[in-house]
Motif scaffolding. Structure first.
Motif, PDB file in Angstrom:
ATOM      1  N   UNK A 143      28.177  20.741   2.379  1.00 58.61           N
ATOM      2  CA  UNK A 143      27.801  22.158   2.214  1.00 58.61           C
ATOM      3  C   UNK A 143      27.222  22.428   0.833  1.00 58.61           C
ATOM      4  N   UNK A 144      27.742  21.770  -0.184  1.00 55.34           N
ATOM      5  CA  UNK A 144      27.227  21.968  -1.548  1.00 55.34           C
ATOM      6  C   UNK A 144      25.761  21.555  -1.633  1.00 55.34           C
ATOM      7  N   UNK A 145      25.435  20.373  -1.129  1.00 55.96           N
ATOM      8  CA  UNK A 145      24.063  19.860  -1.213  1.00 55.96           C
ATOM      9  C   UNK A 145      23.117  20.633  -0.296  1.00 55.96           C
ATOM     10  N   UNK A 146      23.595  21.040   0.871  1.00 56.14           N
ATOM     11  CA  UNK A 146      22.743  21.724   1.845  1.00 56.14           C
ATOM     12  C   UNK A 146      22.209  23.041   1.306  1.00 56.14           C
ATOM     13  N   UNK A 147      22.984  23.713   0.466  1.00 54.42           N
ATOM     14  CA  UNK A 147      22.598  25.049   0.026  1.00 54.42           C
ATOM     15  C   UNK A 147      21.367  25.072  -0.871  1.00 54.42           C
ATOM     16  N   UNK A 148      21.050  23.963  -1.523  1.00 55.04           N
ATOM     17  CA  UNK A 148      19.916  23.979  -2.441  1.00 55.04           C
ATOM     18  C   UNK A 148      18.571  24.046  -1.723  1.00 55.04           C
ATOM     19  N   UNK A 149      18.284  23.172  -0.751  1.00 52.50           N
ATOM     20  CA  UNK A 149      17.037  23.366   0.005  1.00 52.50           C
ATOM     21  C   UNK A 149      17.000  24.712   0.719  1.00 52.50           C
ATOM     22  N   UNK A 150      18.141  25.123   1.252  1.00 53.56           N
ATOM     23  CA  UNK A 150      18.226  26.386   1.981  1.00 53.56           C
ATOM     24  C   UNK A 150      17.903  27.573   1.075  1.00 53.56           C
ATOM     25  N   UNK A 151      18.578  27.667  -0.062  1.00 58.20           N
ATOM     26  CA  UNK A 151      18.414  28.847  -0.907  1.00 58.20           C
ATOM     27  C   UNK A 151      17.129  28.815  -1.726  1.00 58.20           C
ATOM     28  N   UNK A 152      16.721  27.647  -2.209  1.00 58.21           N
ATOM     29  CA  UNK A 152      15.484  27.596  -2.986  1.00 58.21           C
ATOM     30  C   UNK A 152      14.277  27.969  -2.122  1.00 58.21           C
ATOM     31  N   UNK A 153      14.300  27.590  -0.841  1.00 54.52           N
ATOM     32  CA  UNK A 153      13.218  27.997   0.063  1.00 54.52           C
ATOM     33  C   UNK A 153      13.243  29.510   0.273  1.00 54.52           C
ATOM     34  N   UNK A 154      14.438  30.065   0.458  1.00 56.93           N
ATOM     35  CA  UNK A 154      14.566  31.511   0.655  1.00 56.93           C
ATOM     36  C   UNK A 154      14.119  32.276  -0.593  1.00 56.93           C
ATOM     37  N   UNK A 155      14.588  31.846  -1.748  1.00 54.38           N
ATOM     38  CA  UNK A 155      14.256  32.567  -2.979  1.00 54.38           C
ATOM     39  C   UNK A 155      12.786  32.397  -3.356  1.00 54.38           C
ATOM     40  N   UNK A 156      12.149  31.311  -2.918  1.00 57.36           N
ATOM     41  CA  UNK A 156      10.712  31.174  -3.161  1.00 57.36           C
ATOM     42  C   UNK A 156       9.942  32.228  -2.365  1.00 57.36           C
ATOM     43  N   UNK A 157      10.342  32.448  -1.120  1.00 60.92           N
ATOM     44  CA  UNK A 157       9.668  33.445  -0.292  1.00 60.92           C
ATOM     45  C   UNK A 157       9.861  34.855  -0.845  1.00 60.92           C
ATOM     46  N   UNK A 158      10.989  35.111  -1.487  1.00 61.68           N
ATOM     47  CA  UNK A 158      11.309  36.454  -1.986  1.00 61.68           C
ATOM     48  C   UNK A 158      11.337  36.500  -3.512  1.00 61.68           C
ATOM     49  N   UNK A 159      10.587  35.617  -4.159  1.00 62.26           N
ATOM     50  CA  UNK A 159      10.647  35.542  -5.621  1.00 62.26           C
ATOM     51  C   UNK A 159      10.167  36.826  -6.291  1.00 62.26           C
ATOM     52  N   UNK A 160       9.191  37.518  -5.692  1.00 63.57           N
ATOM     53  CA  UNK A 160       8.722  38.783  -6.263  1.00 63.57           C
ATOM     54  C   UNK A 160       9.839  39.824  -6.212  1.00 63.57           C
ATOM     55  N   UNK A 161      10.543  39.860  -5.116  1.00 64.42           N
ATOM     56  CA  UNK A 161      11.649  40.803  -4.959  1.00 64.42           C
ATOM     57  C   UNK A 161      12.786  40.484  -5.927  1.00 64.42           C
ATOM     58  N   UNK A 162      13.110  39.205  -6.068  1.00 63.43           N
ATOM     59  CA  UNK A 162      14.165  38.818  -7.010  1.00 63.43           C
ATOM     60  C   UNK A 162      13.767  39.169  -8.440  1.00 63.43           C
ATOM     61  N   UNK A 163      12.491  39.049  -8.750  1.00 61.77           N
ATOM     62  CA  UNK A 163      12.023  39.417 -10.090  1.00 61.77           C
ATOM     63  C   UNK A 163      12.192  40.913 -10.318  1.00 61.77           C
ATOM     64  N   UNK A 164      11.909  41.728  -9.293  1.00 63.39           N
ATOM     65  CA  UNK A 164      12.115  43.177  -9.413  1.00 63.39           C
ATOM     66  C   UNK A 164      13.569  43.510  -9.698  1.00 63.39           C
ATOM     67  N   UNK A 165      14.459  42.758  -9.067  1.00 62.43           N
ATOM     68  CA  UNK A 165      15.884  43.014  -9.260  1.00 62.43           C
ATOM     69  C   UNK A 165      16.422  42.472 -10.565  1.00 62.43           C
ATOM     70  N   UNK A 166      15.615  41.683 -11.265  1.00 64.91           N
ATOM     71  CA  UNK A 166      16.059  41.125 -12.541  1.00 64.91           C
ATOM     72  C   UNK A 166      16.956  39.922 -12.400  1.00 64.91           C
ATOM     73  N   UNK A 167      16.861  39.189 -11.279  1.00 64.70           N
ATOM     74  CA  UNK A 167      17.710  38.030 -11.049  1.00 64.70           C
ATOM     75  C   UNK A 167      17.051  36.757 -11.574  1.00 64.70           C
ATOM     76  N   UNK A 168      17.856  35.929 -12.213  1.00 65.89           N
ATOM     77  CA  UNK A 168      17.368  34.684 -12.806  1.00 65.89           C
ATOM     78  C   UNK A 168      17.482  33.542 -11.800  1.00 65.89           C
ATOM     79  N   UNK A 169      16.536  33.495 -10.885  1.00 64.94           N
ATOM     80  CA  UNK A 169      16.468  32.411  -9.912  1.00 64.94           C
ATOM     81  C   UNK A 169      15.387  31.416 -10.344  1.00 64.94           C
ATOM     82  N   UNK A 170      15.538  30.172  -9.957  1.00 70.20           N
ATOM     83  CA  UNK A 170      14.563  29.150 -10.350  1.00 70.20           C
ATOM     84  C   UNK A 170      13.147  29.536  -9.933  1.00 70.20           C
ATOM     85  N   UNK A 171      12.890  29.949  -8.684  1.00 66.88           N
ATOM     86  CA  UNK A 171      11.514  30.297  -8.308  1.00 66.88           C
ATOM     87  C   UNK A 171      10.939  31.470  -9.100  1.00 66.88           C
TER      88      UNK A 171
END
Length: 489
Positions: A289-317
């Motif tokens: 489960x630990x390893x699985x979350x990285x491809x899962x979440x990085x793909x999700x956060x890449x698609x929503x990187x503009x939205x995460x930037x609006x929220x001020x979240x420090x995500x890799x994408x």
């Protein structure tokens, strides 16, 4: 300014501003302008002064001088339950194909919320506050961890584990939304959450979160064991505390969040085994489960990187405009994940068939990760994300089917006893035999020394390797013994 925008159809913007007039303390001045980059909207502009509260604009158009054929929004169009609503679907909005988002900005925080929450509204908001889909995924992983421990299955313990895990997950999700309500207000994908819209007050949400957390901890303690209960309660603090706080400060939040996701299957294992936290199987379940979350979440956060930037979240994408680091991390952790079936088979946690079937499963996961590495588009990121959704249940199911614990239980089971557990064990055994019969690698069979039993080449290879190792050890001991005799002579 709004009138001037009529001549700038290339711009896409929404200006929504309410201010009190100094001459009329109780009055509001409203200015609305909407322009489409594609010219789908004609500009409607106007200033309306009224001594009534803002909410009383509901039936009155803000602009009485709109040109013919233009859209004339009302206050109902502007606010609904205290949150801005989207323009009519018939009017095309400007979109960016690469970012996959609509850049319509509105200062929602400046709009007062006049919604009155009712018991019915609160009941409808509970699944959203609890993030019901996420909680269901968490419960499924804890159940998989429980079943991986083999039989006999204690159904009351399994039920306590599932319900307690669900309540702990609900508590963590609700606390997270309480702490992030202002940031959720800025993001398109979260601006309709109950706390943002005012359907539920922060006090009511806090009461729900507290009750869920306490209830989940008590159920886990009473129905399972202290270790499982401690893991459940600690995970609430880790998610709602450390993970939530780090989201706006450091990219390390993703790794902390991965630890949170790795805990539920370990909880399932400890609940089934009476608190055996240090078993090798628990490490494999949590590691998966630990390893699985990285491809899962990085793909999700890449698609929503503009939205995460609006929220001020420090995500890799968000901090990776070219996608180099994001693609590298997705590929790297997919490779790490593909080693799980091989390692578990080598350490005899599962049978060798898990390694063989894992090759096919991971080959496709690596393929979609490679495609994203070559072309960092939202479409390829979505393929990685969707692949992760079916990959996890498939991998966990195979882990359970090929678990040595279930094989040991099959050998110890009285075939004359017919119950649900025996039926499940028989079904798992039949499924394994069916796969073995139709698997390509079983076509090439190897006979053991007696010649009465077919063996999988991989399993045979492992046994031969063990034999060779033992023979090598025997030879080495003989050589050492002879050397000692010669030295004595």
């Amino acid at each position: 300014a709004a009138v001037g925008l009529r001549h700038r159809p290339s711009l896409t913007m929404t200006v929504l501003h309410f201010a009190r007039s100094s001459a009329f303390p109780t009055a509001h001045v409203g200015i609305l302008s909407v322009v489409s980059r594609r010219g789908g909207y004609q500009v409607c502009s106007g200033i309306r002064r009224c001594c009534r509260p803002l909410g009383s604009f509901a039936a009155t158009p803000l602009c009485g001088d709109a040109p013919k054929g233009s859209v004339t929004p009302t206050a109902t169009d502007i606010t609904k339950n205290g949150a801005p609503t989207s323009p009519p679907s018939s009017a095309p909005l400007s979109t960016d194909a690469h970012l996959g988002s609509i850049d319509v900005l509105a200062p929602e925080a400046s709009i007062p919320n006049t919604t009155t929450s009712t018991a019915s509204d609160f009941a409808k908001a509970v699944p959203e506050l609890s993030k019901a889909k996420l909680s269901a995924l968490v419960v499924s992983t804890s159940t998989a961890g429980f079943l991986a421990a083999g039989g006999p299955i204690s159904y009351p313990t399994l039920a306590a584990c599932a319900v307690g895990t669900a309540l702990c997950s609900s508590s963590a999700s609700t606390f997270n939304q309480i702490f992030e309500v202002e940031r959720d207000r800025r993001m398109k994908r979260t601006r309709n959450r109950p706390l943002v819209k005012g359907v539920v007050s922060p006090g009511s949400a806090a009461a729900l979160a507290t009750a869920s957390g306490v209830g989940g901890g008590v159920i886990l303690l009473a129905g399972t064991d202290p270790v499982t209960a401690a893991l459940g309660v600690a995970n609430i603090g880790l998610y709602a505390g450390a993970y939530t706080a780090l989201k706006t400060k450091s990219e390390i939040n993703t790794w902390v969040g991965a630890v949170v996701g790795a805990v539920p299957p370990v909880m399932g294992w400890t609940a089934a085994t009476g608190g055996s936290l240090l078993d090798l199987e628990a490490a494999f379940l949590g590691g998966t489960l630990f390893l699985w979350q990285f491809p899962h979440f990085f793909a999700l956060s890449w698609m929503h990187r503009v939205d995460y930037a609006r929220g001020g979240f420090q995500m890799v994408p968000v901090n990776d405009p070219d996608g180099d680091r994001t693609a590298d991390l997705i590929s790297r952790y997919t490779w790490y994940l593909s080693a799980i079936p091989l390692a578990s088979s080598a350490l005899s946690v599962t049978s060798s068939m898990f390694a063989v079937e894992g090759v096919a499963l991971n080959a496709y996961a690596l393929y979609v990760a490679k495609r994203f590495d070559r072309d960092r588009s939202n479409a390829n990121a979505r393929k990685v994300f969707l692949t992760s959704l079916w990959y996890l249940p498939c991998l966990m199911t195979l882990f359970i089917l090929h678990s040595r614990k279930w094989r040991e239980e099959e050998e110890a089971t009285d075939e004359s006893k017919v119950d649900i557990q025996a039926w499940l064990r028989k079904g798992a055994s039949d499924l394994r035999h069916f796969g073995r019969k139709h698997c390509v690698h079983e076509v090439v069979v190897a006979r053991d020394e007696v010649g009465s039993e077919d063996k999988c080449p991989i399993a045979l290879g492992k046994s031969k390797a063990k034999e060779a190792s033992s023979k090598g050890a025997d030879v080495a001991s003989v050589v050492v013994a002879n050397t000692n005799l010669e030295v004595k002579k």
